[in-house]
Write a protein that holds these residues in place. Structure first.
Motif, PDB file in Angstrom:
ATOM      1  N   UNK A  40      33.385  60.947 -17.065  1.00  0.00           N
ATOM      2  CA  UNK A  40      33.465  59.953 -18.125  1.00  0.00           C
ATOM      3  C   UNK A  40      32.702  58.685 -17.751  1.00  0.00           C
ATOM      4  N   UNK A  41      32.821  58.267 -16.484  1.00  0.00           N
ATOM      5  CA  UNK A  41      32.119  57.060 -16.024  1.00  0.00           C
ATOM      6  C   UNK A  41      30.606  57.265 -15.998  1.00  0.00           C
ATOM      7  N   UNK A  42      30.180  58.449 -15.586  1.00  0.00           N
ATOM      8  CA  UNK A  42      28.748  58.741 -15.576  1.00  0.00           C
ATOM      9  C   UNK A  42      28.176  58.684 -16.985  1.00  0.00           C
ATOM     10  N   UNK A  43      28.859  59.327 -17.917  1.00  0.00           N
ATOM     11  CA  UNK A  43      28.376  59.330 -19.292  1.00  0.00           C
ATOM     12  C   UNK A  43      28.273  57.916 -19.854  1.00  0.00           C
ATOM     13  N   UNK A  44      29.266  57.093 -19.573  1.00  0.00           N
ATOM     14  CA  UNK A  44      29.264  55.716 -20.070  1.00  0.00           C
ATOM     15  C   UNK A  44      28.059  54.956 -19.538  1.00  0.00           C
ATOM     16  N   UNK A  45      27.789  55.106 -18.255  1.00  0.00           N
ATOM     17  CA  UNK A  45      26.668  54.396 -17.621  1.00  0.00           C
ATOM     18  C   UNK A  45      25.327  54.899 -18.140  1.00  0.00           C
ATOM     19  N   UNK A  46      25.164  56.229 -18.144  1.00  0.00           N
ATOM     20  CA  UNK A  46      23.883  56.794 -18.550  1.00  0.00           C
ATOM     21  C   UNK A  46      23.615  56.613 -20.045  1.00  0.00           C
ATOM     22  N   UNK A  47      24.648  56.691 -20.865  1.00  0.00           N
ATOM     23  CA  UNK A  47      24.454  56.467 -22.300  1.00  0.00           C
ATOM     24  C   UNK A  47      24.026  55.033 -22.567  1.00  0.00           C
ATOM     25  N   UNK A  48      24.536  54.095 -21.764  1.00  0.00           N
ATOM     26  CA  UNK A  48      24.115  52.698 -21.899  1.00  0.00           C
ATOM     27  C   UNK A  48      22.624  52.562 -21.593  1.00  0.00           C
ATOM     28  N   UNK A  49      22.167  53.214 -20.540  1.00  0.00           N
ATOM     29  CA  UNK A  49      20.750  53.170 -20.194  1.00  0.00           C
ATOM     30  C   UNK A  49      19.908  53.838 -21.268  1.00  0.00           C
ATOM     31  N   UNK A  50      20.422  54.925 -21.821  1.00  0.00           N
ATOM     32  CA  UNK A  50      19.696  55.640 -22.875  1.00  0.00           C
ATOM     33  C   UNK A  50      19.543  54.768 -24.117  1.00  0.00           C
ATOM     34  N   UNK A  51      20.584  54.041 -24.476  1.00  0.00           N
ATOM     35  CA  UNK A  51      20.536  53.180 -25.657  1.00  0.00           C
ATOM     36  C   UNK A  51      19.512  52.066 -25.491  1.00  0.00           C
ATOM     37  N   UNK A  52      19.370  51.565 -24.272  1.00  0.00           N
ATOM     38  CA  UNK A  52      18.397  50.510 -24.020  1.00  0.00           C
ATOM     39  C   UNK A  52      16.984  51.055 -23.869  1.00  0.00           C
ATOM     40  N   UNK A  53      16.875  52.379 -23.649  1.00  0.00           N
ATOM     41  CA  UNK A  53      15.581  53.073 -23.676  1.00  0.00           C
ATOM     42  C   UNK A  53      14.549  52.432 -22.746  1.00  0.00           C
ATOM     43  N   UNK A  54      14.954  52.206 -21.503  1.00  0.00           N
ATOM     44  CA  UNK A  54      14.079  51.540 -20.549  1.00  0.00           C
ATOM     45  C   UNK A  54      13.186  52.510 -19.766  1.00  0.00           C
ATOM     46  N   UNK A  55      13.572  53.768 -19.720  1.00  0.00           N
ATOM     47  CA  UNK A  55      12.847  54.732 -18.883  1.00  0.00           C
ATOM     48  C   UNK A  55      11.987  55.659 -19.722  1.00  0.00           C
ATOM     49  N   UNK A  56      10.758  55.892 -19.269  1.00  0.00           N
ATOM     50  CA  UNK A  56       9.828  56.785 -19.956  1.00  0.00           C
ATOM     51  C   UNK A  56       9.261  57.791 -18.954  1.00  0.00           C
TER      52      UNK A  56
END
Length: 208
Positions: A40-56
């Protein structure tokens, strides 16, 4: 800062964890699948990064990783290209006449999210892993040739670790129309081990 650290961490982990590639391309309908692969903690962290769309990334290898994770072949790579190799090893035979193109309705582009979406639908409909993989490779080969034909390209050169996949290469050779010539590596491997060779050629032949 804290946010930049997580971006760096995710970027370094993505090639080692196919599940991260799947998460980056997954739609909400795949949340049940993701909950089986992340805490659950991993999903919360990674979904936050996905929403900000910083990685390509421009690596098609990450798309192979996402498909491998979706098909529950592997969520972790223990060596370079492991997910793609495991996928290829599952293919015993294929018939181009029965292959499905997951991007058949898209014009002049490759949409990784669409590919993942349609593979997920095939899984839900009981399509075997082997057939999903064959369809995935057929989609890549068909889309490459469609883009070339649309843009009137007569010569296509293939490089990168993805083109170590013998089935993908065989499909391209079988599908290519006579007016298009394909070029593949012969003396040097197409993967990252020859980046330094390319840099040297650039210096010797272009910069000077």
């Amino acid at each position: 800062n804290h946010f930049n650290y997580f971006n760096w961490l995710l970027g370094n982990k993505m090639s080692k964890e196919p599940r991260l590639s799947l998460l980056s391309l997954a739609s909400e309908e795949m949340n049940t699948v993701l909950k089986q692969k992340f805490t659950q903690n991993e999903l919360k962290t990674y979904q936050h990064l996905k929403q900000n769309n910083q990685l390509k990334t421009s690596s098609v290898g990450r798309l192979f990783d996402a498909v491998a994770s979706l098909l529950n072949i592997t969520d972790y790579n223990t060596y370079e290209g492991e997910a793609a190799i495991l996928m290829e090893n599952l293919i015993t035979n294929y018939d181009l006449k029965t292959c499905k193109n997951y991007l058949n309705n898209l014009e002049n582009e490759i949409s990784p999210t669409q590919i993942i979406k349609y593979i997920y639908q095939d899984i839900q409909n009981g399509v075997s892993k082997e057939n999903c993989i064959v369809n995935f490779l057929f989609t890549l080969a068909s889309t490459i040739l469609k883009i070339a034909t649309t843009n009137h390209y007569k010569h296509i050169a293939f490089s990168g670790g993805v083109f170590q996949n013998t089935i993908l290469v065989d499909m391209l050779i079988e599908l290519v129309p006579k007016e298009i010539k394909l070029y593949f590596h012969k003396q040097l491997a197409p993967n990252d081990e020859n980046i330094s060779f390319g840099q040297m050629m650039y210096y010797l032949n272009i910069k000077n």
